[in-house]
Motif scaffolding. Sequence first.
Motif, PDB file in Angstrom:
ATOM      1  N   PHE A  15       0.842  -1.195   0.000  1.00 22.79           N
ATOM      2  CA  PHE A  15       0.000   0.000   0.000  1.00 22.79           C
ATOM      3  C   PHE A  15       0.875   1.243   0.000  1.00 22.79           C
ATOM      4  O   PHE A  15       1.887   1.304   0.686  1.00 22.79           O
ATOM      5  N   GLY A  16       0.482   2.210  -0.800  1.00 21.02           N
ATOM      6  CA  GLY A  16       1.286   3.410  -0.947  1.00 21.02           C
ATOM      7  C   GLY A  16       2.035   3.408  -2.271  1.00 21.02           C
ATOM      8  O   GLY A  16       1.805   2.574  -3.149  1.00 21.02           O
ATOM      9  N   LYS A  17       2.942   4.351  -2.402  1.00 20.94           N
ATOM     10  CA  LYS A  17       3.660   4.552  -3.655  1.00 20.94           C
ATOM     11  C   LYS A  17       4.593   3.380  -3.945  1.00 20.94           C
ATOM     12  O   LYS A  17       5.373   2.954  -3.087  1.00 20.94           O
ATOM     13  N   LEU A  18       4.516   2.878  -5.168  1.00 21.48           N
ATOM     14  CA  LEU A  18       5.370   1.766  -5.585  1.00 21.48           C
ATOM     15  C   LEU A  18       6.788   2.252  -5.858  1.00 21.48           C
ATOM     16  O   LEU A  18       6.997   3.421  -6.199  1.00 21.48           O
ATOM     17  N   PRO A  19       7.799   1.384  -5.745  1.00 21.89           N
ATOM     18  CA  PRO A  19       9.162   1.773  -6.107  1.00 21.89           C
ATOM     19  C   PRO A  19       9.220   2.257  -7.551  1.00 21.89           C
ATOM     20  O   PRO A  19       8.487   1.758  -8.414  1.00 21.89           O
ATOM     21  N   ASN A  20      10.078   3.218  -7.825  1.00 18.83           N
ATOM     22  CA  ASN A  20      10.145   3.762  -9.184  1.00 18.83           C
ATOM     23  C   ASN A  20      10.638   2.727 -10.192  1.00 18.83           C
ATOM     24  O   ASN A  20      10.460   2.887 -11.392  1.00 18.83           O
ATOM     25  N   TYR A  21      11.257   1.655  -9.706  1.00 25.62           N
ATOM     26  CA  TYR A  21      11.726   0.603 -10.610  1.00 25.62           C
ATOM     27  C   TYR A  21      10.806  -0.626 -10.575  1.00 25.62           C
ATOM     28  O   TYR A  21      11.210  -1.734 -10.946  1.00 25.62           O
ATOM     29  N   PHE A  22       9.562  -0.423 -10.161  1.00 27.88           N
ATOM     30  CA  PHE A  22       8.614  -1.530 -10.068  1.00 27.88           C
ATOM     31  C   PHE A  22       8.430  -2.235 -11.406  1.00 27.88           C
ATOM     32  O   PHE A  22       8.277  -3.454 -11.465  1.00 27.88           O
ATOM     33  N   ASN A  23       8.464  -1.464 -12.494  1.00 26.34           N
ATOM     34  CA  ASN A  23       8.306  -2.074 -13.813  1.00 26.34           C
ATOM     35  C   ASN A  23       9.426  -3.063 -14.104  1.00 26.34           C
ATOM     36  O   ASN A  23       9.216  -4.088 -14.778  1.00 26.34           O
ATOM     37  N   LEU A  24      10.629  -2.777 -13.605  1.00 25.88           N
ATOM     38  CA  LEU A  24      11.743  -3.713 -13.802  1.00 25.88           C
ATOM     39  C   LEU A  24      11.551  -4.962 -12.948  1.00 25.88           C
ATOM     40  O   LEU A  24      11.897  -6.074 -13.370  1.00 25.88           O
ATOM     41  N   GLN A  47      -0.838  -1.839 -17.030  1.00 26.50           N
ATOM     42  CA  GLN A  47      -1.236  -2.508 -18.257  1.00 26.50           C
ATOM     43  C   GLN A  47      -0.218  -3.591 -18.628  1.00 26.50           C
ATOM     44  O   GLN A  47       0.962  -3.490 -18.310  1.00 26.50           O
ATOM     45  N   GLY A  48      -0.717  -4.605 -19.309  1.00 22.62           N
ATOM     46  CA  GLY A  48       0.167  -5.621 -19.869  1.00 22.62           C
ATOM     47  C   GLY A  48       0.827  -6.539 -18.859  1.00 22.62           C
ATOM     48  O   GLY A  48       1.948  -7.019 -19.084  1.00 22.62           O
ATOM     49  N   LEU A  49       0.155  -6.811 -17.737  1.00 22.60           N
ATOM     50  CA  LEU A  49       0.745  -7.720 -16.747  1.00 22.60           C
ATOM     51  C   LEU A  49       0.883  -9.124 -17.329  1.00 22.60           C
ATOM     52  O   LEU A  49       0.032  -9.590 -18.094  1.00 22.60           O
TER      53      LEU A  49
END
Length: 342
Positions: A15-24, A47-49
């Motif tokens: 919960f809360g802001k995700l790490p900025n590298y979450f996509n990686l 999108q695109g999980l």
Amino acid sequence: MQNRQHKIAFIVPYFGKLPNYFNLWLKSAKMNPQVDVFFFTDNEEPQGLSKNIHWVKTTFADVKARAQSLIEFPIVLDQPYKLVDYKPLYGAMFQDYISDYDWWAYGDIDTIWGNLELILKRTEDEYDKILELGHLTLIRNNERMNSLWHNKVEGAWTYKDAFKSDFIYHFDEGGGMSFIAKKSGCKIYSEGPGQMNFADVCPFTSQFELSYDNGDGKLPHVFTWRNGVLTGYWAKANKVECKEYAYVHLQKRKMQIVVDDVASENGFLIVPNKFLPLGKKDITSSFIESQHSEAVSEVKNEQFVKRLINHLKFLKFKAKGRKRHIPLNGNEVYFGIEEAKY
């Protein structure tokens, strides 16, 4: 619920802001399709999980209610970070999602996964529990193991200690579940220093030094991620050595992303403060040294009152541990690399 595709469920309430590298992190999870990730969060679904990522939109209040339903007294769970102490309950808390799985796991997303089979292959053996640390621990999905957190043993914190306080007990690791499982007769697969297939980066230095020596002298590392394979490199006497890791834990790190989404699809470099394009250059000793020449850590200047309150809570925690012979350095005592400190 849906039919099980994989035998391992990785449970992450966040919960809360995700790490900025979450996509990686998502890219690295995608390359481990043998693990189904159940992500319980108030964040919007990206999108695109990939098929192995199951995004469950929920609230922190709902997750707290799940935990409270298992406990006979009013629990203290006012901030998402306190969930770290409740990780051993996840198998019971989310059983309606994972009942068909053979194993469930708790862990962190301030990581990048490599090939988790370096660790997950042990699920084929007759273990009850795999690994000790909070960034990745696997528990066999049965009634005995899902209620293991309820056991009381000498020299370990109990769930009552952890759940009646807003102080972080790290009940999921040494001093808590590690000793509870060991003293309850569970069959455990451990990887101590010298054997670890994961890289736990020390949060107290600007360099990528590891918290435990795995034959690398804890020397500064850089990492590459190539099509799901994570490799750590370090320089010893101007000679570059390397090792494949199941994952790297980037705890308490602020990272810059200097690689675009397209370029990162097949690979990227991980250096102390950045994710960089992979490129075609060899990893040399001079390159490794150059990436550790600048100070990248930040010291947060907290308010005096807040620091004082936290210090007083720690002194109370320490005094209670000393009285009951529960080591402050639980992980190190569990691994047998330090004498107990109280």
